[in-house]
Scaffold this active site. Structure first.
Site, PDB file in Angstrom:
ATOM      1  N   GLY A  37      -5.716   1.147   5.335  1.00 48.96           N
ATOM      2  CA  GLY A  37      -4.300   1.503   5.246  1.00 48.96           C
ATOM      3  C   GLY A  37      -4.105   2.850   4.597  1.00 48.96           C
ATOM      4  N   SER A  38      -2.822   3.226   4.466  1.00 48.76           N
ATOM      5  CA  SER A  38      -2.514   4.589   4.022  1.00 48.76           C
ATOM      6  C   SER A  38      -2.760   4.788   2.531  1.00 48.76           C
ATOM      7  CB  SER A  38      -1.055   4.925   4.367  1.00 48.76           C
ATOM      8  OG  SER A  38      -0.184   3.992   3.769  1.00 48.76           O
ATOM      9  N   THR A  39      -2.750   3.730   1.736  1.00 48.21           N
ATOM     10  CA  THR A  39      -3.047   3.876   0.302  1.00 48.21           C
ATOM     11  C   THR A  39      -4.560   3.873   0.095  1.00 48.21           C
ATOM     12  OG1 THR A  39      -1.043   2.541  -0.021  1.00 48.21           O
ATOM     13  CG2 THR A  39      -2.317   3.098  -1.989  1.00 48.21           C
ATOM     14  N   GLY A  64      -5.145  -1.882  -0.436  1.00 52.74           N
ATOM     15  CA  GLY A  64      -3.690  -1.863  -0.543  1.00 52.74           C
ATOM     16  C   GLY A  64      -3.100  -3.250  -0.337  1.00 52.74           C
ATOM     17  N   ALA A  65      -1.778  -3.316  -0.312  1.00 53.82           N
ATOM     18  CA  ALA A  65      -1.079  -4.591  -0.064  1.00 53.82           C
ATOM     19  C   ALA A  65       0.309  -4.292   0.489  1.00 53.82           C
ATOM     20  CB  ALA A  65      -0.969  -5.395  -1.353  1.00 53.82           C
ATOM     21  N   GLY A  68      -0.744  -5.759   7.071  1.00 54.53           N
ATOM     22  CA  GLY A  68       0.164  -4.876   7.810  1.00 54.53           C
ATOM     23  C   GLY A  68      -0.598  -3.969   8.773  1.00 54.53           C
ATOM     24  N   GLU A  85     -10.657  -7.840   5.293  1.00 54.83           N
ATOM     25  CA  GLU A  85     -10.205  -7.540   3.923  1.00 54.83           C
ATOM     26  C   GLU A  85     -10.379  -8.753   3.019  1.00 54.83           C
ATOM     27  OE1 GLU A  85      -6.817  -4.139   4.775  1.00 54.83           O
ATOM     28  OE2 GLU A  85      -6.227  -6.235   4.800  1.00 54.83           O
ATOM     29  N   LYS A 115       6.172  -2.039  -3.591  1.00 59.92           N
ATOM     30  CA  LYS A 115       5.558  -3.230  -2.985  1.00 59.92           C
ATOM     31  C   LYS A 115       5.680  -4.461  -3.893  1.00 59.92           C
ATOM     32  CE  LYS A 115       3.767  -1.056   0.663  1.00 59.92           C
ATOM     33  NZ  LYS A 115       2.368  -0.951   0.995  1.00 59.92           N
TER      34      LYS A 115
END
Ligand code: 5RP
Length: 224
Positions: free
Chosen positions: A26-28, A81-82, A95, A102, A120
């Site tokens: 993910g993006s984080t 991430g979450a 997402g 994961e 979040k």
């Protein structure tokens, strides 16, 4: 540094020499990979396990050694991430569609650090549609069984085609609105034939790092 970058940077600061590290998706998590790559270039030695094909590609491109999960006994520290985090550090994830790997990687890890923007954090999980990975065979029957748990379901698509996970499965996004008992729902969903796993991560996170827009972070090993 934005909120995601700040959380990722702080988390990478916990990685020590010779650790086996889980790399989230993910993006984080992307920023954690970038900051880890900088440290690797400066001499930090790590071995990493990727939670998705996408993460593996990004990590390899920036010079991080990736190994298969089955070549290591355990992972020292997983950083991921979450989509939602409640005050018991339970999560909704998936997402990006990588929830199955994961969860396997998080379960194999001694420490599981969750990184996210402060937005979040929620009182109760469930506003974000819960991703459920299902096998393609008879998926509409599986969807009907899931709907009996009180949610609307939508089959995830990407570029007008059915989204296929790294393990060759489908994702149903389940709209519950509110998940007051994540441990119970996680098990009820996973009891349905055709379900591989779902995006509820209950009592798995050992640390949460939330980034704020001003570049500061809040770090928790207990959020209550
Ligand atoms: C991917 C995930 C991601 O960690 C989650 O969707 C958060 O992503 P982002 O950091 O881009 O907000 O679970 O399957």
């Amino acid at each position: 540094m934005n909120a995601k970058q700040a959380a990722a940077y702080k988390a990478v600061g916990h990685i020590k020499d010779r650790m086996i590290v889980g790399l989230g998706t993910g993006s984080t998590a992307y920023w954690a990979i970038q900051y880890l790559a900088e440290k690797v270039k400066q001499g930090l030695q790590v071995t990493a396990v990727a939670t998705s094909a996408e993460t593996e590609k990004i990590a390899l491109q920036c010079g991080i050694t990736i190994v298969a999960l089955d070549t290591v006994d355990h992972i020292d520290m997983d950083i991921d991430g979450a989509d939602e985090i409640d005050d018991r550090m339970n999560l909704v994830k998936g997402g990006g569609g990588a929830l199955l790997r994961e969860k396997i990687v998080a379960a194999a890890s001694r420490e599981f650090i969750v990184i996210a923007g402060n937005n979040k954090r929620v009182d109760v999980l469930g506003k974000f549609p819960l991703p459920v990975e299902i096998i393609p065979f008879g998926w509409q029957h599986t969807a009907r069984q899931l709907a009996l748990l009180g949610c609307g379901t939508s089959l995830r698509e990407k570029d007008a085609k059915i989204f296929i996970t790294d393990s060759g499965n489908y994702i149903l996004d389940c709209h519950f609105d509110s998940i007051p008992e994540p441990a119970v729902l996680e098990q009820r969903i996973n009891n349905i034939p055709g379900v591989v796993d779902n995006g509820l991560f209950v009592k798995m996170a050992t640390r949460v790092i939330l980034g704020c827009d001003d570049g500061t972070v809040k770090e928790f090993s207990d959020m209550q």
